[in-house]
Design an enzyme around this catalytic site. Structure first.
Site, PDB file in Angstrom:
ATOM      1  N   ARG A  25       5.240  -3.590  -8.346  1.00  0.00           N
ATOM      2  CA  ARG A  25       5.207  -4.582  -9.426  1.00  0.00           C
ATOM      3  C   ARG A  25       5.231  -3.902 -10.801  1.00  0.00           C
ATOM      4  O   ARG A  25       5.822  -4.430 -11.750  1.00  0.00           O
ATOM      5  CB  ARG A  25       3.986  -5.487  -9.258  1.00  0.00           C
ATOM      6  CG  ARG A  25       4.184  -6.469  -8.062  1.00  0.00           C
ATOM      7  CD  ARG A  25       2.883  -6.860  -7.436  1.00  0.00           C
ATOM      8  NE  ARG A  25       3.014  -7.914  -6.437  1.00  0.00           N
ATOM      9  CZ  ARG A  25       3.238  -7.714  -5.128  1.00  0.00           C
ATOM     10  NH1 ARG A  25       3.399  -6.493  -4.658  1.00  0.00           N
ATOM     11  NH2 ARG A  25       3.323  -8.735  -4.293  1.00  0.00           N
ATOM     12  N   GLN A 169       4.701 -11.722  -0.774  1.00  0.00           N
ATOM     13  CA  GLN A 169       6.088 -11.374  -1.095  1.00  0.00           C
ATOM     14  C   GLN A 169       6.886 -12.626  -1.419  1.00  0.00           C
ATOM     15  O   GLN A 169       7.649 -12.654  -2.391  1.00  0.00           O
ATOM     16  CB  GLN A 169       6.723 -10.611   0.076  1.00  0.00           C
ATOM     17  CG  GLN A 169       6.085  -9.240   0.278  1.00  0.00           C
ATOM     18  CD  GLN A 169       6.641  -8.471   1.455  1.00  0.00           C
ATOM     19  OE1 GLN A 169       7.466  -8.984   2.217  1.00  0.00           O
ATOM     20  NE2 GLN A 169       6.186  -7.245   1.625  1.00  0.00           N
ATOM     21  N   ASP A 316      -2.469  -5.904   6.381  1.00  0.00           N
ATOM     22  CA  ASP A 316      -1.935  -4.569   6.689  1.00  0.00           C
ATOM     23  C   ASP A 316      -2.979  -3.665   7.348  1.00  0.00           C
ATOM     24  O   ASP A 316      -2.647  -2.562   7.798  1.00  0.00           O
ATOM     25  CB  ASP A 316      -1.424  -3.904   5.404  1.00  0.00           C
ATOM     26  CG  ASP A 316      -0.199  -4.633   4.855  1.00  0.00           C
ATOM     27  OD1 ASP A 316       0.489  -5.326   5.629  1.00  0.00           O
ATOM     28  OD2 ASP A 316       0.073  -4.508   3.642  1.00  0.00           O
ATOM     29  N   ARG A 390       2.210   2.249   9.523  1.00  0.00           N
ATOM     30  CA  ARG A 390       0.809   1.872   9.794  1.00  0.00           C
ATOM     31  C   ARG A 390       0.454   2.097  11.263  1.00  0.00           C
ATOM     32  O   ARG A 390      -0.708   2.379  11.592  1.00  0.00           O
ATOM     33  CB  ARG A 390       0.536   0.438   9.346  1.00  0.00           C
ATOM     34  CG  ARG A 390       0.814   0.255   7.850  1.00  0.00           C
ATOM     35  CD  ARG A 390      -0.032  -0.772   7.175  1.00  0.00           C
ATOM     36  NE  ARG A 390       0.472  -1.034   5.832  1.00  0.00           N
ATOM     37  CZ  ARG A 390       0.187  -0.305   4.749  1.00  0.00           C
ATOM     38  NH1 ARG A 390      -0.609   0.747   4.837  1.00  0.00           N
ATOM     39  NH2 ARG A 390       0.702  -0.621   3.572  1.00  0.00           N
TER      40      ARG A 390
HETATM   41  C1  S3P Z   1       2.893  -7.238   0.299  1.00  0.00           C
HETATM   42  C2  S3P Z   1       2.599  -8.403   0.964  1.00  0.00           C
HETATM   43  C3  S3P Z   1       2.324  -8.460   2.411  1.00  0.00           C
HETATM   44  C4  S3P Z   1       2.008  -7.081   2.972  1.00  0.00           C
HETATM   45  C5  S3P Z   1       2.983  -6.039   2.490  1.00  0.00           C
HETATM   46  C6  S3P Z   1       2.926  -5.935   0.974  1.00  0.00           C
HETATM   47  C7  S3P Z   1       3.175  -7.307  -1.149  1.00  0.00           C
HETATM   48  O1  S3P Z   1       3.467  -8.962   3.076  1.00  0.00           O
HETATM   49  O2  S3P Z   1       2.001  -7.121   4.377  1.00  0.00           O
HETATM   50  O3  S3P Z   1       2.689  -4.777   3.049  1.00  0.00           O
HETATM   51  O4  S3P Z   1       3.187  -6.240  -1.809  1.00  0.00           O
HETATM   52  O5  S3P Z   1       3.378  -8.409  -1.662  1.00  0.00           O
HETATM   53  P1  S3P Z   1       3.721 -10.551   3.290  1.00  0.00           P
HETATM   54  O6  S3P Z   1       3.991 -11.150   1.962  1.00  0.00           O
HETATM   55  O7  S3P Z   1       4.910 -10.628   4.205  1.00  0.00           O
HETATM   56  O8  S3P Z   1       2.468 -11.065   3.920  1.00  0.00           O
END
Ligand code: S3P
Length: 424
Positions: A25, A169, A316, A390
């Site tokens: 970000r 995400q 995660d 992971r």
């Molecule tokens: C993340 C959101 C999560 C996470 C990923 C990073 C992010 O995914 O599992 O490792 O940085 O927004 P999801 O949005 O698919 O849950």
């Protein structure tokens, strides 16, 4: 195959790399300001380097120097049409967030990624963006990569969107598109997911209101970047040491500078409920994000049951938590974890297939649930990582806390934790 031996000794202090979500970000938003930004403690993992590669393709000047990155923002409307296909590599965050960012741009962008990312579901982002008026098309009936985003006919519309899954995400993709829309956008999540996009955008002067599970994003005319962004350490990387220090006997370890944003600290809550001793020390704040040192002392754990709104707060960390549960007394039941089936690999299937090689008959899963029978005998085993960072790191700490393990791929840890094995 790399062999990991049982651990005899732990350092008293462990340093961890910068947060992956915040590093992505920081690059994207700094690119949209119109000044130069220095990003400190940036995670130079492969996923975040994919984000840098894509932003450079869209005309942003970015220089890296170890864990420092310098971004020269081109302004909210200053991205340019990429000459090449944008490659998100293994990174779901790069791809999904940049789909949201490119949807309103007045140019064409085509995205691809590696074999894992090509299998992951993208309809969850394509659908809301198309509802906003984006011209976005993917393979396999708009479900998968490659995906092309065309210049939209007109300004995107602000929408009200109820997300079927809690996903930061997807939420962030909609938020980025919403900055360019003709009216405010409201996003309703089933449960709150990580809120780094909202926090950082507010620090850049954008107007975003959050009430419970609802986020309202107002269109922006410009973003004002801070001079410096300091990325806290990644709690998802700290998770391996939190678990290892807890399950080994007679250790006390301090993990320095760990991000403790409340949307990410599910691992601390669950480990504490299992009986772990974790003290939060030297709390600090930067750019709206909290960090602290975590002091962990070895403890006897017991099984617990959780699910629902806890899941997005530790999504995660479930492979690492499954390791903790294997050392606990009794069963641990984790509900509502179907999302693990669409991560870098099907993590539920991978845990059941590979973790059971170390503690036979200890791990079971159905579509949406993971059950761990704790306290069973552990043996040395040869395990597969499925090229999932992971899985590789969780198997490594599992073996290190038991009778050792051999894993078939170590390269994949560079996605989120390039010096994991040095620290291990
Ligand atoms: C993340 C959101 C999560 C996470 C990923 C990073 C992010 O995914 O599992 O490792 O940085 O927004 P999801 O949005 O698919 O849950």
């Amino acid at each position: 195959m790399k062999k990991i031996f049982p651990i005899k000794k732990l350092s008293e202090v462990i340093e961890i790399p910068g947060d992956k979500s915040i590093s992505h970000r920081a690059i994207m938003l700094s690119s949209l300001g119109d000044t130069s930004v220095e990003i400190e403690n940036f995670l130079a993992g492969a996923d975040c380097l994919s984000t840098i590669g894509c932003m450079k393709e869209m005309g942003v000047e970015i220089k890296t120097d170890g864990d420092k990155v310098f971004v020269k923002g081109n302004g909210l409307f200053g991205l340019r049409e990429p000459e090449n296909i944008l490659d998100a590599g293994n990174s779901g965050t790069t791809l999904r967030l940049l789909l949201g960012l490119t949807a309103p741009q007045k140019f064409l962008a085509t995205f691809t990624g590696d074999s894992s990312l090509k299998k992951r579901p993208m309809a969850r982002v394509i659908k809301p963006l198309a509802e906003m008026g984006a011209a976005i098309f993917g393979r396999n009936d708009n479900k998968n990569l490659p995906i092309t985003v065309l210049k939209p006919d007109k300004k995107l519309r602000g929408i009200s969107y109820k997300m079927p899954v809690a996903s930061a995400q997807v939420k962030s993709a909609i938020i980025l598109a919403a900055l360019y829309a003709d009216s405010p956008t409201t996003i309703i999540e089933p449960y709150p997911s990580r809120n780094h996009t909202e926090k950082m955008l507010r620090a850049f002067g954008a107007k975003i209101e959050t009430v419970g599970n609802e986020i309202k994003v107002f269109p922006a005319e410009k973003l004002t970047a801070p001079e410096k962004i300091i990325v806290p350490g990644d709690i998802s990387s700290a998770a391996y040491w939190l678990v290892l220090a807890t399950i080994l006997k007679n250790f006390c370890v301090t993990i320095k500078n760990v991000g403790i944003n409340e949307t990410r600290t599910g691992i601390l809550d669950v480990l504490k409920n299992m009986g772990a001793s974790i003290e939060i020390l030297n709390q600090q704040e930067s750019g709206g994000e909290l960090s602290a040192d975590l002091k962990v002392t070895s403890s006897k754990l017991h099984g617990v049951k959780f699910g629902g709104e806890m899941i997005p707060r530790l999504i995660d960390e479930i492979p690492a938590l499954a390791v903790a549960a294997a050392f606990a007394d009794g069963d641990t039941i984790i509900n509502d974890v179907g999302e693990l089936r669409v991560k870098e690999t099907d993590r539920l299937a991978a845990i059941v297939a590979e973790f059971n090689k170390i503690s036979p008959n200890s791990f079971e899963a159905d579509e949406n649930t993971l059950i761990i029978h704790g306290g069973n005998k552990k043996i040395f085993a040869e395990c597969k990582t499925f090229a999932d960072h992971r899985m590789a790191m969780s198997l490594s700490i599992y073996g290190a806390a038991a009778e050792g393990v051999a894993i078939d791929d170590t390269d994949c840890v560079k996605i989120s934790y390039p010096n994991f094995f040095e620290t291990l």
